[in-house]
Write a protein that holds these residues in place. Structure first.
Motif, short mmCIF file in Angstrom:
data_model
loop_
_atom_site.label_atom_id
_atom_site.label_comp_id
_atom_site.label_asym_id
_atom_site.label_seq_id
_atom_site.Cartn_x
_atom_site.Cartn_y
_atom_site.Cartn_z
N ASN A 1 -7.70 19.38 -1.08
CA ASN A 1 -7.15 18.78 0.14
C ASN A 1 -5.78 19.32 0.56
O ASN A 1 -5.28 18.96 1.62
CB ASN A 1 -7.05 17.27 -0.04
N ASN A 2 -5.16 20.11 -0.30
CA ASN A 2 -3.85 20.71 -0.02
C ASN A 2 -2.72 19.70 0.12
O ASN A 2 -1.71 19.97 0.77
CB ASN A 2 -3.90 21.61 1.21
N PHE A 3 -2.88 18.54 -0.46
CA PHE A 3 -1.77 17.59 -0.56
C PHE A 3 -2.03 16.68 -1.74
O PHE A 3 -3.14 16.58 -2.24
CB PHE A 3 -1.57 16.77 0.72
N ILE A 4 -0.98 16.04 -2.19
CA ILE A 4 -1.08 15.10 -3.30
C ILE A 4 -0.07 14.00 -3.06
O ILE A 4 1.01 14.24 -2.53
CB ILE A 4 -0.85 15.81 -4.66
N LYS A 5 -0.42 12.80 -3.40
CA LYS A 5 0.49 11.66 -3.28
C LYS A 5 0.96 11.29 -4.68
O LYS A 5 0.17 10.89 -5.52
CB LYS A 5 -0.21 10.47 -2.63
N LEU A 6 2.24 11.47 -4.90
CA LEU A 6 2.82 11.12 -6.19
C LEU A 6 3.42 9.72 -6.08
O LEU A 6 4.25 9.46 -5.21
CB LEU A 6 3.91 12.13 -6.57
N LYS A 7 3.00 8.84 -6.95
CA LYS A 7 3.48 7.46 -6.92
C LYS A 7 4.58 7.26 -7.94
O LYS A 7 4.56 7.84 -9.02
CB LYS A 7 2.34 6.49 -7.18
N GLN A 8 5.53 6.42 -7.58
CA GLN A 8 6.62 5.99 -8.47
C GLN A 8 7.45 7.17 -9.01
O GLN A 8 7.92 7.13 -10.14
CB GLN A 8 6.08 5.12 -9.59
N VAL A 9 7.62 8.21 -8.20
CA VAL A 9 8.48 9.32 -8.59
C VAL A 9 9.94 8.89 -8.43
O VAL A 9 10.78 9.25 -9.24
CB VAL A 9 8.18 10.57 -7.73
N GLN A 10 10.22 8.13 -7.39
CA GLN A 10 11.57 7.61 -7.14
C GLN A 10 11.59 6.12 -7.43
O GLN A 10 10.60 5.42 -7.22
CB GLN A 10 11.97 7.85 -5.69
N SER A 11 12.72 5.63 -7.85
CA SER A 11 12.88 4.19 -8.08
C SER A 11 12.97 3.48 -6.73
O SER A 11 13.27 4.11 -5.71
CB SER A 11 14.15 3.92 -8.87
N PRO A 12 12.73 2.18 -6.69
CA PRO A 12 12.87 1.44 -5.43
C PRO A 12 14.28 1.59 -4.82
O PRO A 12 14.42 1.67 -3.60
CB PRO A 12 12.59 -0.01 -5.83
N GLU A 13 15.29 1.68 -5.66
CA GLU A 13 16.66 1.87 -5.16
C GLU A 13 16.82 3.23 -4.49
O GLU A 13 17.47 3.35 -3.45
CB GLU A 13 17.67 1.72 -6.31
N GLU A 14 16.22 4.26 -5.09
CA GLU A 14 16.29 5.60 -4.50
C GLU A 14 15.53 5.65 -3.17
O GLU A 14 16.02 6.24 -2.20
CB GLU A 14 15.73 6.63 -5.46
N VAL A 15 14.37 5.03 -3.12
CA VAL A 15 13.59 4.99 -1.89
C VAL A 15 14.40 4.27 -0.80
O VAL A 15 14.48 4.75 0.34
CB VAL A 15 12.22 4.31 -2.11
N ALA A 16 15.02 3.16 -1.13
CA ALA A 16 15.83 2.42 -0.16
C ALA A 16 16.98 3.29 0.35
O ALA A 16 17.28 3.31 1.55
CB ALA A 16 16.36 1.13 -0.78
#
Length: 67
Positions: A21-36
């Motif tokens: 599919n030429n893409f991948i979804k990586l989960k929980q790579v960043q902490s919630p604080e980093e995402v915010a």
């Protein structure tokens, strides 16, 4: 705060999905604080670069999608 330089294990299934599919979804790579934090930075930059002055409900589809 930056976990982007840390290696992340990728399963064989995820690799196969990427190859198909030429893409991948990586989960929980960043902490919630980093995402915010990144959400704040990105939102501020979008606001800074926004040249539209019409309210969203008055814009056509193209104008809603692009600044």
């Amino acid at each position: 705060m930056n976990n982007l330089h840390q290696p992340n294990a990728i399963s064989p299934e995820a690799k196969a999905f990427y190859q198909e599919n030429n893409f991948i979804k990586l989960k929980q790579v960043q902490s919630p604080e980093e995402v915010a934090h990144f959400n704040e930075v990105i939102s501020a930059e979008v606001q800074r670069k926004n040249t539209q002055d019409k309210p969203m409900d008055e814009r056509d589809t193209y104008s809603k999608a692009f600044l």
